[in-house]
Design an enzyme around this catalytic site. Structure first.
Site: not given
Ligand code: ARG
Length: 458
Positions: A276, A282, A289
């Site tokens: 991130s 993260k 995804e």
């Protein structure tokens, strides 16, 4: 000058010219188009519609164009509209007037029907090869995790214990059926439409069997109108691709869940994760995804194709040119997703300890506890109620079935004895499910052997 300019008194409007042109996306059919033309010209020579010398000249000209395209020497033009007329124009520039004889007894309508079948037949093979790669990853992961007990879920609630190997073989079955659907699609694509002409064949004595044989088709199409009017082979392929994406998307969803802090069942390799820009902690499963997200694109292509075809009168209509971008994008997307997903999953680490830990809580052995009582002669429905009471006792006293004392068990049903602990141990719960298709070591081994055998056939 357009190849079809004969009856027109005016130039095509510039915008219409661009709007009408498909070369921007059908250029990828150049190889199949040339191979089809070579077969057609050879046949024209065989039956004497052109002389042997003319056929030879055309074939050599086409081979030269193919070589030039592959070495990047050719620039296609929107003025020649599509791949067929670009190549025909190049041919005439190259060999002169003999080039103009190639299109005898042929129409772009049967030409595109041929090119699409030839191209998509190859693509079907490439998608199958990528599924084979993914199946190999599933097999290896299963082999490493024969003893990895984990919860199986229904409603995303822990339900019954299984193993990660059993889980992998579940996905292996889905992708195996996907291969079956692709093979079926291939069989129906494998018929040669050239010779159908615009819609009603030709007055020349062409030999369609010769063209089919040269191009490696199983048979020729049986009705010339159908041959040029139909795109159900494209739709069928898009629907098989959509089902593959549906499977990949479910699998992606599991990967995303398993990588969460809440599950911690799987750790993706750093090379297959992203970070991130703001949150330093993260590690995101972006690949999974994106695969899940791209599923919508492929479904979209299927809808485009179904809708495009639904109102078309026979035979050819220009609407059908719209099939290309839809199916090409669907094929590209599926190939990309299968490839990157397989690499991502192959390099992921299965957190066996956490899986087992998750299987130890949540009364995942409740069915086994009821089955234990059934073996003692209690009817299943009564056994079910007794175990229900035990569970509510556990919840009240913050225990699991396996942490209850024998006294606790017997206070609810006197049939319990010390053997209950072995009966509800996770290992027993898994390995007693010896039924075909089940999670026991032997059952999963059989599933894996069957997969291995299948992979040898594709
Ligand atoms: N580019 C056209 C297509 O993709 C080829 C066939 C054109 N035929 C015609 N009669 N305009 O469908």
């Amino acid at each position: 000058m357009k190849l079809w300019a004969g009856r027109f008194q005016k130039e095509t409007d510039k915008k219409v010219n661009d709007f009408n042109s498909s070369i921007g996306f059908d250029a990828r059919l150049y190889r199949e188009d040339i191979e089809g033309s070579i077969a057609h010209a050879t046949m024209l020579g065989e039956v004497g519609i052109v002389t042997a010398e003319e056929a030879k000249q055309i074939v050599e000209g086409l081979q030269g164009i193919l070589a030039d395209i592959e070495s990047g020497k050719v620039e296609f033009t929107v003025d020649a509209e599509d791949i067929h007329m670009n190549i025909e124009t190049l041919l005439t520039e190259r060999i002169g007037d003999t080039g103009k004889k190639l299109h005898t007894a042929r129409s772009r309508n049967d030409q595109i029907a041929l090119d699409m079948r030839s191209h998509l037949k190859k693509e079907v093979g490439e998608v199958i090869a990528l599924i084979k790669k993914l199946e190999g990853v599933l097999y290896d992961k299963a082999q490493e995790n024969m003893e990895t007990i984990m919860p199986g879920y229904t409603h995303l609630q822990r339900a019954q214990p299984t193993t990660f190997a059993h889980y992998m073989m579940a996905y292996a079955q889905m992708f195996r059926r996907d291969v079956g659907r692709l093979q079926d699609t291939y069989k129906r694509m494998d018929e040669m439409p050239l010779g159908s002409g615009a819609l009603a064949t030709s007055t020349f004595p062409i030999d369609r069997q010769s063209v089919a044989k040269q191009l490696g088709y199983a048979r020729v199409t049986e009705n010339s109108m159908d041959s040029v009017a139909d795109r159900d082979f494209v739709i069928e392929f898009a629907s098989a691709l959509s089902i593959i994406m549906m499977h990949l998307s479910r699998f992606s969803e599991e990967v995303i869940l398993w990588c969460s802090n809440e599950f911690q069942f799987l750790d993706l390799d750093d090379a297959y994760s992203t970070g991130s820009s703001i949150m330093p902690q993260k590690k995101n499963p972006d690949v999974a995804e994106l695969v899940r997200g791209k599923t919508g694109r492929v479904y979209g292509s299927l809808m485009t194709l179904l809708t495009m075809m639904k109102g078309l009168p026979l035979a050819y209509n220009k609407d059908m040119q719209e099939d290309k971008e839809a199916i090409f994008d669907a094929v590209d997307t599926v190939k990309l997703c299968l490839d990157v997903f397989a690499d991502m999953f192959k390099t992921a680490t299965v957190k066996q300890y956490n899986m087992r830990k998750a299987a130890s809580g949540g009364f995942i052995n409740a069915t086994d506890c009821a089955d234990y009582l059934v073996r003692k002669g209690i009817p299943f429905r009564d056994a079910y109620k007794i175990v229900g009471k035990l569970i509510s006792y556990c919840i009240e006293h913050d225990e699991y079935l396996e942490t209850l004392t024998l006294k606790d068990f017997c206070s609810i049903c006197s049939e319990f004895d010390a053997s209950v602990y072995d009966a509800i141990a996770l290992r027993t719960c898994v390995n007693e499910r010896k039924v075909e298709g089940g999670p026991s070591h032997d059952s999963v081994t059989k599933q894996m052997e069957s997969l291995k055998k299948f992979l040898k056939t594709i």
